[in-house]
Design a protein around this motif. Structure first.
Motif, PDB file in Angstrom:
ATOM      1  N   LEU A 148       0.875  -1.176   0.000  1.00  0.00           N
ATOM      2  CA  LEU A 148       0.000   0.000   0.000  1.00  0.00           C
ATOM      3  C   LEU A 148       0.906   1.219   0.000  1.00  0.00           C
ATOM      4  O   LEU A 148       1.533   1.530   1.016  1.00  0.00           O
ATOM      5  CB  LEU A 148      -0.913   0.005   1.234  1.00  0.00           C
ATOM      6  CG  LEU A 148      -1.657   1.300   1.565  1.00  0.00           C
ATOM      7  CD1 LEU A 148      -2.486   1.787   0.392  1.00  0.00           C
ATOM      8  CD2 LEU A 148      -2.535   1.115   2.792  1.00  0.00           C
TER       9      LEU A 148
ATOM     10  N   THR B  34       0.145  -4.574   4.061  1.00  0.00           N
ATOM     11  CA  THR B  34      -1.075  -5.005   4.743  1.00  0.00           C
ATOM     12  C   THR B  34      -0.781  -6.292   5.517  1.00  0.00           C
ATOM     13  O   THR B  34       0.060  -7.099   5.091  1.00  0.00           O
ATOM     14  CB  THR B  34      -2.215  -5.271   3.736  1.00  0.00           C
ATOM     15  OG1 THR B  34      -1.835  -6.344   2.865  1.00  0.00           O
ATOM     16  CG2 THR B  34      -2.515  -4.029   2.898  1.00  0.00           C
TER      17      THR B  34
ATOM     18  N   THR C 203      -8.609  -2.957   5.565  1.00  0.00           N
ATOM     19  CA  THR C 203      -8.920  -1.666   4.933  1.00  0.00           C
ATOM     20  C   THR C 203      -7.656  -0.810   4.846  1.00  0.00           C
ATOM     21  O   THR C 203      -6.666  -1.069   5.551  1.00  0.00           O
ATOM     22  CB  THR C 203      -9.989  -0.887   5.719  1.00  0.00           C
ATOM     23  OG1 THR C 203      -9.451  -0.509   6.994  1.00  0.00           O
ATOM     24  CG2 THR C 203     -11.254  -1.705   5.888  1.00  0.00           C
ATOM     25  N   ILE C 204      -7.721   0.217   3.997  1.00  0.00           N
ATOM     26  CA  ILE C 204      -6.594   1.146   3.874  1.00  0.00           C
ATOM     27  C   ILE C 204      -6.314   1.805   5.218  1.00  0.00           C
ATOM     28  O   ILE C 204      -5.151   1.943   5.637  1.00  0.00           O
ATOM     29  CB  ILE C 204      -6.902   2.209   2.802  1.00  0.00           C
ATOM     30  CG1 ILE C 204      -7.026   1.556   1.418  1.00  0.00           C
ATOM     31  CG2 ILE C 204      -5.812   3.283   2.769  1.00  0.00           C
ATOM     32  CD1 ILE C 204      -7.485   2.503   0.323  1.00  0.00           C
TER      33      ILE C 204
ATOM     34  N   THR D 295      -4.588  -0.529   7.717  1.00  0.00           N
ATOM     35  CA  THR D 295      -3.176  -0.702   7.366  1.00  0.00           C
ATOM     36  C   THR D 295      -2.365   0.517   7.783  1.00  0.00           C
ATOM     37  O   THR D 295      -1.250   0.389   8.298  1.00  0.00           O
ATOM     38  CB  THR D 295      -3.039  -0.943   5.855  1.00  0.00           C
ATOM     39  OG1 THR D 295      -3.815  -2.085   5.492  1.00  0.00           O
ATOM     40  CG2 THR D 295      -1.580  -1.178   5.466  1.00  0.00           C
TER      41      THR D 295
ATOM     42  N   VAL E 276      -7.082   7.160  -5.547  1.00  0.00           N
ATOM     43  CA  VAL E 276      -6.397   5.942  -5.986  1.00  0.00           C
ATOM     44  C   VAL E 276      -5.694   6.206  -7.316  1.00  0.00           C
ATOM     45  O   VAL E 276      -6.333   6.467  -8.332  1.00  0.00           O
ATOM     46  CB  VAL E 276      -7.383   4.771  -6.122  1.00  0.00           C
ATOM     47  CG1 VAL E 276      -6.636   3.504  -6.532  1.00  0.00           C
ATOM     48  CG2 VAL E 276      -8.138   4.547  -4.821  1.00  0.00           C
TER      49      VAL E 276
ATOM     50  N   LEU F 111      -9.202  -3.243  -5.202  1.00  0.00           N
ATOM     51  CA  LEU F 111      -9.959  -2.756  -4.053  1.00  0.00           C
ATOM     52  C   LEU F 111     -11.381  -3.315  -4.065  1.00  0.00           C
ATOM     53  O   LEU F 111     -11.919  -3.647  -5.124  1.00  0.00           O
ATOM     54  CB  LEU F 111     -10.014  -1.229  -4.053  1.00  0.00           C
ATOM     55  CG  LEU F 111      -8.668  -0.506  -3.954  1.00  0.00           C
ATOM     56  CD1 LEU F 111      -8.865   1.002  -4.088  1.00  0.00           C
ATOM     57  CD2 LEU F 111      -7.966  -0.839  -2.648  1.00  0.00           C
TER      58      LEU F 111
ATOM     59  N   SER G 235     -11.021   5.470   3.057  1.00  0.00           N
ATOM     60  CA  SER G 235     -10.037   4.493   3.538  1.00  0.00           C
ATOM     61  C   SER G 235     -10.625   3.530   4.556  1.00  0.00           C
ATOM     62  O   SER G 235     -10.252   2.353   4.611  1.00  0.00           O
ATOM     63  CB  SER G 235      -8.854   5.220   4.170  1.00  0.00           C
ATOM     64  OG  SER G 235      -8.154   5.962   3.213  1.00  0.00           O
TER      65      SER G 235
ATOM     66  N   VAL H 180      -8.351  -3.957   0.822  1.00  0.00           N
ATOM     67  CA  VAL H 180      -7.245  -4.103  -0.126  1.00  0.00           C
ATOM     68  C   VAL H 180      -7.032  -5.583  -0.445  1.00  0.00           C
ATOM     69  O   VAL H 180      -6.870  -6.410   0.460  1.00  0.00           O
ATOM     70  CB  VAL H 180      -5.945  -3.496   0.457  1.00  0.00           C
ATOM     71  CG1 VAL H 180      -4.797  -3.636  -0.549  1.00  0.00           C
ATOM     72  CG2 VAL H 180      -6.155  -2.033   0.837  1.00  0.00           C
TER      73      VAL H 180
END
Length: 450
Positions: free
Chosen positions: A4, A16, A22-23, A26, A51, A58, A81, A86
């Motif tokens: 990421l 991750t 999830t973003i 992370t 992005v 995603l 996010s 991910v």
């Protein structure tokens, strides 16, 4: 697991822990600063990212994220996010990076637009020769007249589904959007939606010129001055969003389309015209408008030449515009039209007189004229009047009238219009008025226009 990568200010790559994290999860697990004022519950937009790469890695937007994205008009590349899982390597950019960014985003009102690209018709209007009036008039008079001008010239725009962006000096910037609901429900094609929007924009412009005549009569009588206007109308892609200081934002349109509309308005001065439209609009409605001049020109700031057209009016009668002009003429010829209506109405329906025994009929006549005129003016944007007419219906029900009696006013109003207008009130107009008054009665009963 997966990479990421945050690309600002320098590339920072995080790992991750699990597929489907999830973003935001992370970022937190790697002690990477990513704002999330609501705690990651999709109740704010401070954790959103853009992005850059790996969008297909995603998760799809869930319902909570989809609701916010649709309300804000986000493109697919902007994701929350806290809601975005991910499943592969991705590259993103934070949108909120520091306290200044945070202040900007937290000032956004509910339902505000953070940036949306859309298709719109842009109207630019400017007063011709207003400077000479300002130089010869008192400051109070200048402000008074300009505010009156803006009020009367803005009404046709709003009454036809348009929006006022801003008042610039002695000019108006306005815009019209496509009816996305109809397109979404497949009630109308994109091409027909554009035609519908252009007709609304054109009708508003023609009605502005009508309003200008009445405005000039007023100004000439009181200030011994008359004005003329110039209008430019163009369509294309624009950026729409809330722009400005965190505490003083306004919704506005930006982009080359806006600039071209402004250039068209200014070109009128050089070409001796009053109303110019671009080829982008002309190609959709060429069969509906009267044009007296085609001009092939290069606009300031543009590298290529383009065709523009001087427009005089609709080729065939527009029913809404015809009714508006017909009522204008009737009120001009007969200032006592409302009183004549009540006289005819009570003669033909004496049983209704009891409802008005304690009513000041002079005041009631003025209210009637105001209500009818306002309704006819807003036929181009029915959403403005449906609620008002529903309330009017409720008021009459409280007086003791039945719903099926609302349509009883039509014969008396038609009789007075016929007598006032004489040969100017033909069979075609009578049919139009009958249909319109029938629809008004239905809306007073809480029914949709047919």
């Amino acid at each position: 697991m997966f990479d990421l990568s945050f690309l600002e200010p320098e590339k920072k790559t995080l790992k991750t822990k699990n597929s489907g994290d999830t973003i935001l999860e992370t970022a937190i697990s790697n002690d990477f600063p990513l704002y999330h004022l609501c705690g990651g519950n999709a109740r704010c937009t401070t954790c959103r990212v853009f992005v850059v790469g790996g969008l297909n890695h995603l998760s799809e937007r869930n319902e909570r994220e989809k609701t916010i994205a649709e309300r804000k008009g986000w493109p697919n590349e902007i994701r929350l996010s806290c809601q975005t899982e991910v499943y592969g390597d991705i590259e993103v950019q934070r949108i909120i990076r520091d306290e200044s960014d945070l202040k900007t985003v937290t000032s956004e009102a509910k339902g505000s637009k953070t940036g949306e690209e859309c298709y719109a018709a842009i109207l630019f209007l400017d007063i011709k020769g207003f400077t000479s009036f300002t130089e010869s008039s008192l400051a109070y008079d200048v402000v008074f007249v300009l505010n009156r001008f803006f009020q009367e010239m803005s009404e046709p725009i709003l009454n036809n589904g348009g929006f006022i962006d801003k008042f610039i000096g002695d000019g108006i910037l306005a815009y019209f959007f496509l009816n996305k609901e109809k397109i979404k429900k497949e009630e109308i094609s994109l091409e027909d939606a554009k035609k519908e929007m252009f007709v609304q924009a054109l009708r508003s412009c023609f009605r502005i010129f009508d309003q200008l005549k009445k405005f000039n009569s007023y100004v000439k009588e009181r200030f011994h001055h008359e004005f003329d206007i110039r209008i430019g109308l163009h369509a294309g892609s624009v950026i729409y969003g809330d722009i400005g200081h965190s505490e003083h934002k306004t919704q506005t349109v930006l982009g080359d389309t806006v600039n071209v509309a402004s250039r068209l308005e200014a070109l009128n001065k050089k070409t001796g015209t009053r109303f110019l439209i671009s080829d982008e609009i002309y190609q959709f409605i060429s069969d509906k408008i009267q044009v007296d001049k085609k001009i092939f020109t290069k606009l300031r700031g543009k590298s290529d030449k383009m065709s523009v057209y001087s427009v005089l009016g609709f080729k065939e009668k527009d029913s809404i515009l015809e009714l508006q002009r017909n009522l204008d003429l009737a009120l001009e010829l007969n200032p006592n039209l409302a009183k004549d209506f009540y006289s005819h109405f009570f003669n033909s329906k004496p049983e209704y007189q009891k409802f008005f025994q304690s009513t000041d009929m002079d005041s009631q006549a003025k209210k009637l004229v105001s209500m009818v005129a306002k309704t006819i003016e807003r036929l181009g944007n029915l959403s403005q009047i449906e609620k008002e007419l529903g309330n009017l219906g409720e008021m009459h029900l409280e007086l003791g009238l039945e719903k099926n009696e609302f349509s009883s006013i039509a014969p008396s109003l038609l009789a007075v219009l016929r007598k006032t207008l004489g040969k100017d009130f033909n069979e075609e107009l009578e049919i139009l008025w009958n249909e319109t008054l029938s629809n008004i009665a239905k809306m007073m009963m809480g029914k949709k226009k047919t």
